[in-house]
Scaffold this active site. Structure first.
Site, PDB file in Angstrom:
ATOM      1  N   ASP A 109      -0.046  -6.880   4.049  1.00  0.00           N
ATOM      2  CA  ASP A 109      -0.566  -8.171   4.556  1.00  0.00           C
ATOM      3  C   ASP A 109       0.160  -9.370   5.106  1.00  0.00           C
ATOM      4  OD1 ASP A 109      -3.340  -7.384   3.500  1.00  0.00           O
ATOM      5  OD2 ASP A 109      -3.330  -7.863   2.075  1.00  0.00           O
ATOM      6  N   ASP A 117       1.562  -6.264  -4.742  1.00  0.00           N
ATOM      7  CA  ASP A 117       0.289  -6.178  -3.407  1.00  0.00           C
ATOM      8  C   ASP A 117       1.274  -7.734  -2.908  1.00  0.00           C
ATOM      9  OD1 ASP A 117      -1.565  -7.670  -1.789  1.00  0.00           O
ATOM     10  OD2 ASP A 117      -2.400  -5.680  -2.834  1.00  0.00           O
ATOM     11  N   SER A 118       1.434  -7.362  -1.379  1.00  0.00           N
ATOM     12  CA  SER A 118       2.332  -9.169  -0.797  1.00  0.00           C
ATOM     13  C   SER A 118       1.219  -9.693  -0.360  1.00  0.00           C
ATOM     14  CB  SER A 118       2.350  -8.562   0.563  1.00  0.00           C
ATOM     15  OG  SER A 118       1.116  -7.970   1.755  1.00  0.00           O
ATOM     16  N   GLN A 171      -4.682 -20.636  18.577  1.00  0.00           N
ATOM     17  CA  GLN A 171      -5.653 -19.773  17.305  1.00  0.00           C
ATOM     18  C   GLN A 171      -5.859 -18.077  17.956  1.00  0.00           C
ATOM     19  OE1 GLN A 171     -10.125 -20.721  16.350  1.00  0.00           O
ATOM     20  NE2 GLN A 171      -9.155 -22.766  15.422  1.00  0.00           N
ATOM     21  N   CYS A 172      -5.280 -18.262  18.938  1.00  0.00           N
ATOM     22  CA  CYS A 172      -4.995 -17.520  20.146  1.00  0.00           C
ATOM     23  C   CYS A 172      -3.878 -16.345  19.413  1.00  0.00           C
ATOM     24  CB  CYS A 172      -5.111 -17.401  21.757  1.00  0.00           C
ATOM     25  SG  CYS A 172      -6.590 -18.177  22.236  1.00  0.00           S
ATOM     26  N   THR A 229       0.843  -1.328   0.114  1.00  0.00           N
ATOM     27  CA  THR A 229      -0.055   0.347   0.248  1.00  0.00           C
ATOM     28  C   THR A 229       0.730   1.188  -0.654  1.00  0.00           C
ATOM     29  OG1 THR A 229      -1.641  -0.605   1.258  1.00  0.00           O
ATOM     30  CG2 THR A 229      -1.948   0.984   1.251  1.00  0.00           C
TER      31      THR A 229
HETATM   32  N1  ASP Z   1      -2.911  -5.796  -0.023  1.00  0.00           N
HETATM   33  C1  ASP Z   1      -2.221  -4.697   0.794  1.00  0.00           C
HETATM   34  C2  ASP Z   1      -0.464  -5.165   0.837  1.00  0.00           C
HETATM   35  O1  ASP Z   1      -0.105  -6.790   1.734  1.00  0.00           O
HETATM   36  C3  ASP Z   1      -2.030  -4.169   1.668  1.00  0.00           C
HETATM   37  C4  ASP Z   1      -1.491  -2.991   2.253  1.00  0.00           C
HETATM   38  O2  ASP Z   1       0.084  -2.705   2.221  1.00  0.00           O
HETATM   39  O3  ASP Z   1      -1.382  -2.709   3.263  1.00  0.00           O
HETATM   40  O4  ASP Z   1       0.530  -4.973   0.054  1.00  0.00           O
END
Ligand code: ASP
Length: 339
Positions: free
Chosen positions: A90, A57-58, A276-277, A13
């Site tokens: 992400d 995008d990750s 899961q915690c 992002t």
């Molecule tokens: N979808 C974006 C990514 O992981 C989200 C981010 O960067 O905050 O590349």
């Protein structure tokens, strides 16, 4: 100007802009970022950059991506005092965990950062995250780097990379490290909590890009069916299955479920118990609902994050560990990921 930092731009992002056609965010090139943050020219150091050919995008991060990242750092390791990696949030925790296993014995900082809002937007968190990460990467004490490990720097905190998870898709404090203290609190001053740091290594750094993808993650949930569980054990070449259990490592005690786990163990599939915690640890045997899992031969991820457990398994399996050897290795710390 003695210090040299390498900024590696992978996407996320932080460098995205809105595509007017689709009205969704897409990654843009690195110039876009630097033009928005002229402040980085004010650091008394040389900042070079390396830009991935096609920023991503990750959500598109994969094993090949990690290998490329490791090979870039390997090539540049001796030339720079520290590395700042711009990455999407992400899967930042996955990448930070993977790097902490793939690059060992380090004596300089590798800092991952990114943002929740693109750097071109007025209220962006990207500027501050980027500037602070550079400052952390430059920090020295008696001429030696203060930080000597893979970290995530985000919204006023420096975390150990293999201890964080993304916990919020809305707020700027997107990451948390429930089972390990923050490495630095970032306010007017950057207060380093040095007693929690990994020590700088005197040994030669190791760059190891062998990863094995034959692992899967199964979340237990009330009402899961036999077919659901069975499907995991029909994955060809599966060597390890991470089971995300409840609380302190508990799971249903239905006979069909335990029988499937037993069969998997007999087929030499390593079963790893992760909670899961977000905080706390697996403690098989605390409740009857986990005693069976222990008897079957499941191994505990203790207080590891799911991201660290997954990438550690890929790393250990990639380096030839299977069966009992893998079970022992998963419980042993590599880079401060487990207590
Ligand atoms: N979808 C974006 C990514 O992981 C989200 C981010 O960067 O905050 O590349």
């Amino acid at each position: 100007m003695n210090n040299k930092i390498l900024l590696i731009y992978t996407g996320g992002t932080i460098g995205m802009v809105n595509d007017p056609v689709t009205n969704s965010l897409v990654p843009l090139n690195f110039k876009h970022i630097t033009s928005q943050v002229p402040e980085i020219n004010n650091f008394d150091c040389q900042i070079d950059s390396y830009e991935f050919e096609s920023p991503i995008d990750s959500s598109n991060v994969n094993i090949e991506f990690w290998k490329t990242l490791v090979s870039i750092i390997k090539q540049k390791y001796q030339q720079y005092d520290g590395f700042v990696i711009l990455h999407g949030t992400d899967t930042m925790a996955h990448t930070a965990s993977a790097l902490s296993f793939m690059i060992q014995n380090i004596n300089k900082p590798i800092i991952l950062t990114g943002s929740q809002l693109p750097i071109g937007t007025i209220r962006t968190d990207g500027k501050e995250n980027l500037i602070t990460s550079i400052e952390v990467a430059l920090a020295k004490h008696f001429n030696k780097p203060v930080v000597n490990e893979v970290c995530v720097c985000f919204e006023n905190k420096l975390f150990r990379g293999n201890r964080v998870s993304k916990v919020n898709a809305e707020y700027f404090n997107a990451f948390s490290s429930e089972n390990y203290p923050v490495l630095a609190d970032i306010g007017i001053h950057i207060n380093y909590n040095e007693s929690y740091f990994l020590k700088s290594s005197e040994k030669t750094p190791i760059f190891n890009d062998r990863l094995d993808p034959n692992v899967a993650v199964m979340k237990v949930f009330p009402g899961m069916t036999n077919q659901y569980v069975n499907a995991f054990f029909n994955i060809p070449n599966l060597k390890a299955l991470i089971i995300e259990t409840y609380g302190a490592g508990n799971a249903p005690t239905d006979e069909w479920f335990l029988e499937l786990l037993k069969q998997a163990e007999q087929k030499n599939i390593v079963l790893v118990n992760v909670t899961q915690c977000k905080g706390g640890s697996v403690n098989m045997g605390q409740y009857e609902t986990s005693t069976y899992l222990k008897q079957i031969g499941m191994v505990s991820a203790h207080d590891m994050t799911i991201e660290a457990t997954l990438t550690k398994l890929m790393f250990l399996m990639g380096n030839g560990a299977t069966g009992e050897i893998l079970k022992k290795a998963i419980e042993k710390p590599i880079s401060g990921e487990i207590y």
